[in-house]
Write a protein that holds these residues in place. Structure first.
Motif, PDB file in Angstrom:
ATOM      1  N   VAL A 116       5.841 -15.263   5.298  1.00 37.26           N
ATOM      2  CA  VAL A 116       6.615 -14.223   5.965  1.00 37.26           C
ATOM      3  C   VAL A 116       8.100 -14.549   5.875  1.00 37.26           C
ATOM      4  O   VAL A 116       8.529 -15.645   6.211  1.00 37.26           O
ATOM      5  N   LEU A 117       8.886 -13.590   5.391  1.00 32.66           N
ATOM      6  CA  LEU A 117      10.333 -13.764   5.264  1.00 32.66           C
ATOM      7  C   LEU A 117      11.114 -12.945   6.279  1.00 32.66           C
ATOM      8  O   LEU A 117      12.191 -13.350   6.708  1.00 32.66           O
ATOM      9  N   ALA A 118      10.605 -11.773   6.638  1.00 26.70           N
ATOM     10  CA  ALA A 118      11.300 -10.898   7.570  1.00 26.70           C
ATOM     11  C   ALA A 118      10.339  -9.872   8.143  1.00 26.70           C
ATOM     12  O   ALA A 118       9.301  -9.587   7.547  1.00 26.70           O
ATOM     13  N   ALA A 119      10.708  -9.330   9.277  1.00 23.27           N
ATOM     14  CA  ALA A 119       9.952  -8.245   9.904  1.00 23.27           C
ATOM     15  C   ALA A 119      10.963  -7.253  10.450  1.00 23.27           C
ATOM     16  O   ALA A 119      11.973  -7.646  11.035  1.00 23.27           O
ATOM     17  N   ARG A 120      10.690  -5.979  10.232  1.00 23.90           N
ATOM     18  CA  ARG A 120      11.626  -4.950  10.671  1.00 23.90           C
ATOM     19  C   ARG A 120      10.890  -3.618  10.752  1.00 23.90           C
ATOM     20  O   ARG A 120       9.757  -3.498  10.313  1.00 23.90           O
ATOM     21  N   THR A 121      11.573  -2.633  11.292  1.00 23.91           N
ATOM     22  CA  THR A 121      11.055  -1.273  11.248  1.00 23.91           C
ATOM     23  C   THR A 121      11.859  -0.506  10.207  1.00 23.91           C
ATOM     24  O   THR A 121      13.033  -0.791   9.983  1.00 23.91           O
ATOM     25  N   GLU A 122      11.215   0.442   9.575  1.00 19.09           N
ATOM     26  CA  GLU A 122      11.836   1.246   8.519  1.00 19.09           C
ATOM     27  C   GLU A 122      11.377   2.694   8.651  1.00 19.09           C
ATOM     28  O   GLU A 122      10.391   2.988   9.327  1.00 19.09           O
ATOM     29  N   ALA A 123      12.075   3.563   7.955  1.00 17.02           N
ATOM     30  CA  ALA A 123      11.710   4.976   7.936  1.00 17.02           C
ATOM     31  C   ALA A 123      10.556   5.253   6.986  1.00 17.02           C
ATOM     32  O   ALA A 123       9.769   6.166   7.210  1.00 17.02           O
ATOM     33  N   GLY A 124      10.436   4.456   5.907  1.00 16.43           N
ATOM     34  CA  GLY A 124       9.385   4.742   4.952  1.00 16.43           C
ATOM     35  C   GLY A 124       9.167   3.638   3.953  1.00 16.43           C
ATOM     36  O   GLY A 124       9.949   2.692   3.842  1.00 16.43           O
ATOM     37  N   ILE A 125       8.058   3.777   3.252  1.00 17.48           N
ATOM     38  CA  ILE A 125       7.657   2.896   2.165  1.00 17.48           C
ATOM     39  C   ILE A 125       6.802   3.770   1.247  1.00 17.48           C
ATOM     40  O   ILE A 125       6.332   4.831   1.678  1.00 17.48           O
ATOM     41  N   ALA A 126       6.594   3.360   0.012  1.00 22.43           N
ATOM     42  CA  ALA A 126       5.821   4.185  -0.922  1.00 22.43           C
ATOM     43  C   ALA A 126       4.497   4.595  -0.286  1.00 22.43           C
ATOM     44  O   ALA A 126       3.737   3.769   0.190  1.00 22.43           O
ATOM     45  N   GLY A 127       4.236   5.862  -0.239  1.00 20.86           N
ATOM     46  CA  GLY A 127       2.995   6.369   0.321  1.00 20.86           C
ATOM     47  C   GLY A 127       3.121   6.881   1.741  1.00 20.86           C
ATOM     48  O   GLY A 127       2.233   7.547   2.240  1.00 20.86           O
ATOM     49  N   LYS A 128       4.235   6.576   2.428  1.00 26.79           N
ATOM     50  CA  LYS A 128       4.371   7.022   3.816  1.00 26.79           C
ATOM     51  C   LYS A 128       5.835   7.033   4.211  1.00 26.79           C
ATOM     52  O   LYS A 128       6.518   6.019   4.147  1.00 26.79           O
ATOM     53  N   VAL A 129       6.329   8.198   4.612  1.00 25.48           N
ATOM     54  CA  VAL A 129       7.674   8.317   5.157  1.00 25.48           C
ATOM     55  C   VAL A 129       7.525   8.952   6.528  1.00 25.48           C
ATOM     56  O   VAL A 129       6.949  10.018   6.668  1.00 25.48           O
ATOM     57  N   GLN A 145       7.829 -14.291  -5.739  1.00 28.30           N
ATOM     58  CA  GLN A 145       7.831 -12.831  -5.852  1.00 28.30           C
ATOM     59  C   GLN A 145       7.781 -12.226  -4.456  1.00 28.30           C
ATOM     60  O   GLN A 145       6.886 -12.520  -3.681  1.00 28.30           O
ATOM     61  N   GLY A 146       8.769 -11.391  -4.133  1.00 27.73           N
ATOM     62  CA  GLY A 146       8.834 -10.768  -2.823  1.00 27.73           C
ATOM     63  C   GLY A 146       8.063  -9.464  -2.757  1.00 27.73           C
ATOM     64  O   GLY A 146       7.954  -8.727  -3.738  1.00 27.73           O
ATOM     65  N   PHE A 147       7.517  -9.199  -1.570  1.00 31.89           N
ATOM     66  CA  PHE A 147       6.762  -7.971  -1.307  1.00 31.89           C
ATOM     67  C   PHE A 147       7.154  -7.428   0.063  1.00 31.89           C
ATOM     68  O   PHE A 147       7.548  -8.186   0.944  1.00 31.89           O
ATOM     69  N   ASP A 148       7.016  -6.131   0.239  1.00 32.88           N
ATOM     70  CA  ASP A 148       7.116  -5.481   1.542  1.00 32.88           C
ATOM     71  C   ASP A 148       5.791  -4.784   1.784  1.00 32.88           C
ATOM     72  O   ASP A 148       5.307  -4.032   0.926  1.00 32.88           O
ATOM     73  N   THR A 149       5.214  -5.012   2.954  1.00 30.82           N
ATOM     74  CA  THR A 149       3.972  -4.357   3.337  1.00 30.82           C
ATOM     75  C   THR A 149       4.259  -3.491   4.549  1.00 30.82           C
ATOM     76  O   THR A 149       4.807  -3.969   5.549  1.00 30.82           O
ATOM     77  N   GLY A 150       3.896  -2.204   4.452  1.00 36.31           N
ATOM     78  CA  GLY A 150       4.174  -1.256   5.525  1.00 36.31           C
ATOM     79  C   GLY A 150       2.941  -0.895   6.317  1.00 36.31           C
ATOM     80  O   GLY A 150       1.853  -0.731   5.763  1.00 36.31           O
ATOM     81  N   PHE A 151       3.125  -0.772   7.633  1.00 38.17           N
ATOM     82  CA  PHE A 151       2.039  -0.426   8.551  1.00 38.17           C
ATOM     83  C   PHE A 151       2.581   0.550   9.589  1.00 38.17           C
ATOM     84  O   PHE A 151       3.617   0.296  10.204  1.00 38.17           O
ATOM     85  N   ARG A 152       1.895   1.679   9.762  1.00 42.43           N
ATOM     86  CA  ARG A 152       2.256   2.653  10.795  1.00 42.43           C
ATOM     87  C   ARG A 152       1.263   2.504  11.933  1.00 42.43           C
ATOM     88  O   ARG A 152       0.093   2.851  11.810  1.00 42.43           O
TER      89      ARG A 152
END
Length: 177
Positions: A116-129, A145-152
């Protein structure tokens, strides 16, 4: 007769577009498979304990939708290798060892605490805005290799506890932007 010909032509165009999208996604998966590292496997017994409610969790599980995993190249660069790029209903579990997204109808996604490198809230990620602060996004890395994983989450108030808890999970984590 003209109506039938127009209908058939329209259906042919739709089929062609669907085939081109499938071909493009398959090509992306081939290209990414050659350069992306293998994703971490869920530790033995962790998934069974999570489903049985026997995990020693740092926070109560959060239900919602796993949006997707993207590379650090951009919020639209969806990972096409395996099924980690596919949206699914999921339950997020936070344990001392990491974060588990137990997805319905798809393989679970495991993010080890040290990745884990960071945690934040965002408006969107591929597949969900969703709009402002609509998604919990976990930035993590495997073999550089860095990744972002989105969860609503079903309950957006969960983000107020998840972001700092992810920060406590890995002392190196950056909370916020």
């Amino acid at each position: 007769m003209t109506r039938l010909v127009l209908t058939l032509a329209f259906l042919a165009v739709i089929a062609l577009l669907a085939a081109l999208m499938w071909w493009g996604y398959r090509g992306r998966a081939r290209r990414q498979a050659a350069v992306l590292p293998a994703f971490p496997a869920v530790p033995d017994g962790l998934l069974a304990k999570a489903r049985a409610g026997e995990l020693a969790e740092l926070l109560p599980p959060s239900t919602g939708v796993y949006a997707s995993t993207v590379t650090d190249a951009g919020w639209q660069d969806r990972v096409a290798v395996g099924d980690v790029g596919f949206r699914a209903n999921a339950t997020a579990h936070l344990v001392a060892e990491g974060v588990l997204f137990d997805r319905e109808g798809a393989a679970p996604v495991w993010i080890p605490a040290g990745s884990v490198l960071a945690a934040r809230t965002e408006a969107g990620i591929a597949g969900k805005v969703m709009g402002r602060d609509g998604l919990l996004v976990v930035r993590w890395a495997v073999d550089g290799q860095g990744f972002d994983t989105g969860f609503r989450a079903d309950d957006k108030d969960d983000y107020d506890t998840w972001v700092p808890a992810l920060g406590a999970l890995n002392p190196e984590v950056s909370n916020g932007d």
